[in-house]
Design a protein around this motif. Structure first.
Motif, short mmCIF file in Angstrom:
data_model
loop_
_atom_site.label_atom_id
_atom_site.label_comp_id
_atom_site.label_asym_id
_atom_site.label_seq_id
_atom_site.Cartn_x
_atom_site.Cartn_y
_atom_site.Cartn_z
N GLY A 177 0.83 -1.20 0.00
CA GLY A 177 0.00 0.00 0.00
C GLY A 177 0.87 1.25 0.00
N SER A 178 0.31 2.34 0.54
CA SER A 178 1.08 3.58 0.59
C SER A 178 2.02 3.60 1.79
N GLY B 71 -10.13 2.36 1.24
CA GLY B 71 -9.70 1.69 0.01
C GLY B 71 -8.22 1.81 -0.24
N PHE B 72 -7.88 1.77 -1.51
CA PHE B 72 -6.48 1.67 -1.92
C PHE B 72 -5.90 3.06 -2.17
N GLY B 73 -5.46 3.72 -1.10
CA GLY B 73 -4.88 5.06 -1.24
C GLY B 73 -3.71 5.06 -2.22
N SER B 74 -2.87 4.05 -2.11
CA SER B 74 -1.65 3.99 -2.94
C SER B 74 -1.99 3.86 -4.42
N ASN C 192 -8.58 4.30 5.15
CA ASN C 192 -8.71 5.43 4.21
C ASN C 192 -9.67 5.05 3.08
N GLY D 249 -2.86 -1.15 6.08
CA GLY D 249 -3.95 -0.45 5.42
C GLY D 249 -5.24 -1.25 5.50
N ASP D 250 -6.37 -0.59 5.28
CA ASP D 250 -7.66 -1.28 5.34
C ASP D 250 -7.75 -2.36 4.26
N GLY D 251 -7.17 -2.10 3.09
CA GLY D 251 -7.20 -3.10 2.02
C GLY D 251 -6.44 -4.36 2.41
N SER D 252 -5.22 -4.18 2.90
CA SER D 252 -4.41 -5.32 3.33
C SER D 252 -5.07 -6.04 4.49
N SER E 168 5.93 -7.21 -1.72
CA SER E 168 4.91 -6.24 -1.30
C SER E 168 3.53 -6.90 -1.32
N MET F 198 0.08 -7.78 -0.07
CA MET F 198 -1.02 -7.40 0.83
C MET F 198 -1.39 -8.63 1.66
#
Ligand SMILES: Cc1ncc(C[n+]2csc(CCOP(=O)(O)OP(=O)(O)O)c2C)c(N)n1
Ligand SMILES: [Mg+2]
Length: 620
Positions: free
Chosen positions: A416-417, A497-500, A495, A467-470, A441, A443
């Motif tokens: 992610g970010s 979803g996928f901010g990155s 955030n 992150g919320d996605g991971s 990397s 997730m």
């Protein structure tokens, strides 16, 4: 010859229990036990063997992929001197491990995988979960492990263990070749008995050596360093695995040579060491990237030069730049037409300290390094204390977590970010204080990987930032951490979803399409409705964690203090503003943009892309 009658599975477990590694005179058992999930393909084989060997710990996990992440995290935290074996049933249990295996092999981390396999005797085929082939009977889903394993074998007969097990250990303990080792175990063979020689099950010590460099190559490297005016060291994971941090500190203190760190190498020097310019490459600091740009000599130590380190081959712009690579793996040592110093990092740095005598970089360069470093520290402080409202920025969360941690605590993250932000901003004070899985990397690595770190170093506090996605991809090892009594502190950044990838998509003209956790809108037919009502706190609580829900940075600081007092895994859920991002500092990453498109923002992004691509270099 004295023999002992055991099943194949019993022989494997007994063998694993007796494997010891030794480095610098210190010995430790190589395997900390087995992780896994039982199914019909291993319950009566490896499962039975583990049951009758209670001094070889068995840990029930929730997902076979995360078992491998856990083992890899454990191995990485142990500087590759210890790991786990992972057992699975046949079919989906086995193939679940493939992603973990790829991650371990790419990150050069030892993990032993023991997937169950279809019957060797074949008469009852096709068995449940068998992939049939009309062209051969000698194939199963486990053949898919071949591409992601450093050693792969299938045990059709018990006595094959006599040659397979030593090979597996050779690869697992090799500092140059290590990665995932897969021994496929047909279900029937696991339960078959054989008279194994007792010597197979005696304690075996694997010495992890510290190979010295070829003398000629070392002399060439010394000459290259002596004549360099603006050298830069790139410290990779090899520095840490070799336990060369002290030698590196001494080397750069003596010579004044600055250091840029890769994701795996971050922490090689304490963040406030005068020669440490921090992260280098796509996610690098301005300080390291400026010095990399003009460097006339790059001394890569234990790095494999991924595109994140080389900024897709745009980081090193000096037309006369040359490379010296110190690496145990000749594969990496030869990259970028370098002077290849195929050797252990620690002993080579010690040799270089002696050989270089009074070599020191010029006073001008020293001043420039100090100025760039001071400027970067200020920039990081700014990002730690943005005071953004109503929701905080991710950099402020990172700042608050860093301020709450002690010098021996460990930070874990993966995708992610966060990796980019942490690479730039986190301030390690210990070589094992920063643990990023950034080779794959992957997730979902964060929580099982963090648990592996904690199991390897239970005396340290482990902070996982995810992150919320991971998190949604793999939260389930929270339950395993509760089961085993290993507490980790998880900071979950919501955030939506996928901010990155959303940010990347926007920067490439695609406006964040498909990266938000939102309802499908009736009006647009797209995923741009209201935010989905995901209750992360309830989810984490349901898995057995304690949960805290701060709404701003002040509350986050309180929550972090409270989390230190809990005894169970604690999840801190905090919402952030995904629009406030940490900038890039002259690092570029090659992500190809559509050559033709109907969307104007994509066409513009393509123009920029084409110009950037022209700056990519090849080192021949
Ligand atoms: C298993 C896996 N699938 C897909 C990706 C591609 N990917 C990289 S980052 C990312 C989004 C991560 O979202 P989140 O964890 O919420 O972090 P954020 O980007 O919001 O910081 C995706 C989909 C990946 N790295 N790993
Ligand atoms: Mg997110």
């Amino acid at each position: 010859m004295s023999t002992i009658r055991l099943t194949t599975a019993q022989a494997i477990v007994s063998f694993l229990k007796c494997q010891v590694v030794e480095r610098d005179g210190r010995r430790s058992p190589f395997f900390a036990g087995a992780l896994g999930i039982f199914g019909h393909g291993n319950v009566a084989g490896i499962g039975q063997a583990l049951q009758q060997t209670p001094d070889f710990r068995y840990v029930l996990v929730r997902n076979e992929q995360s078992a491998v992440h856990l083992a890899a995290g454990y191995a990485k935290m142990s500087n590759r001197l210890r790991t786990f074996a992972c057992t699975s049933s046949i079919g989906p249990g086995a193939t679940n491990m493939i992603t973990g295996a790829a991650g371990a092999t790419i990150n050069r981390l030892p993990v032993l995988l023991l997937p169950g396999d279809i019957f060797a005797r074949r008469n009852v085929a096709p068995v449940l979960q068998q992939l049939e082939s009309p062209v051969t009977q000698d194939v199963s889903v486990n053949d898919a492990f071949r591409a992601v394993s450093r050693y792969w074998d299938r045990i059709y007969r018990p006595e094959q263990l006599l040659t397979a097990l030593p090979e597996a250990m050779r690869v697992l303990t090799s500092q140059a070749d290590t990665g995932a080792v897969t021994l496929c175990l047909p279900q029937d063979v696991q339960a078959e008995a054989y008279d194994f020689p007792s010597t197979l099950l005696e304690t075996r010590v694997w010495c992890i050596g510290r190979p010295l460099a070829d003398r000629t190559a070392l002399q060439c490297a010394i000459a290259a360093i002596r004549s360099a005016r603006r050298p830069l060291i790139i410290a990779g994971g090899g520095v840490i695995y070799s336990e060369a941090a002290e030698a590196l500190d001494k080397f750069v203190t003596r010579t004044g040579i600055p250091v840029g760190e890769t994701q795996a190498g971050k922490g090689a020097l304490p963040y406030d060491h005068p020669q440490n310019l921090g992260a280098v490459g796509v996610t690098g600091t301005l300080a390291a990237n400026r010095v990399a740009r003009d460097a006339d000599l790059i001394i890569g130590i234990g790095t494999r030069y991924t595109d994140f380190t080389t900024a897709s081959k745009t980081a090193f712009r000096n037309p006369d730049v040359r490379f010296v690579n110190i690496n145990v793996a000749d594969f990496d040592a030869f990259k970028h037409a370098a002077i290849p110093v195929v050797a252990d990092a620690k002993v080579t740095l010690e040799e270089l300290i002696d050989a270089l005598g009074d070599y020191h970089v010029d006073a001008d360069f020293v001043t420039e390094i100090a100025r760039l470093k001071a400027e970067w520290d200020k920039e990081a402080d700014r990002l730690f204390h943005l005071g953004h409202t109503p929701l905080p920025a991710q950099s402020e969360v990172i700042g608050a977590v860093w301020e709450a941690t002690g010098p021996r605590d460990v930070l874990v993250s993966a995708a992610g970010s966060l990796p980019g932000d942490l690479h730039k901003l986190w301030r390690p004070r210990d070589p094992k204080g920063y643990h990023l899985e950034y080779g794959y990397s992957c997730m979902g690595y964060e929580i099982p990987g963090g648990l592996g770190v904690k199991m390897a170093a239970p005396e340290r506090e482990v902070y996982v930032i995810v992150g919320d996605g991971s998190y949604l991809m793999m939260p389930s090892e929270i339950t395993t951490s509760v089961q085993e009594g290993y507490k980790i502190i998880i900071i979950l950044i919501d955030n939506h979803g996928f901010g990155s990838i959303g940010g990347l998509s926007t920067s490439l003209g695609s406006r964040g399409f498909g990266t938000h956790f939102r309802y499908r809108s009736a009006q647009t037919g797209q995923l741009d409705g209201d935010c989905l009502p995901i209750d992360y706190a309830a989810n984490a609580r349901s898995l057995g964690a304690e949960v805290l829900e701060p709404r701003n940075i002040v509350e986050l600081k309180d929550a972090l203090q409270q989390a230190k007092t809990t005894t169970r895994t604690t999840v801190i859920v905090i919402e952030t503003d995904r629009q406030v991002i940490v900038p890039s500092y002259e690092g570029w990453w090659d992500v190809p943009v559509a050559e033709v498109s109907e969307i104007e923002s994509v066409q513009q992004a393509r123009h920029v892309y084409e110009a950037q691509r022209k700056t990519e270099q090849s080192f021949l």
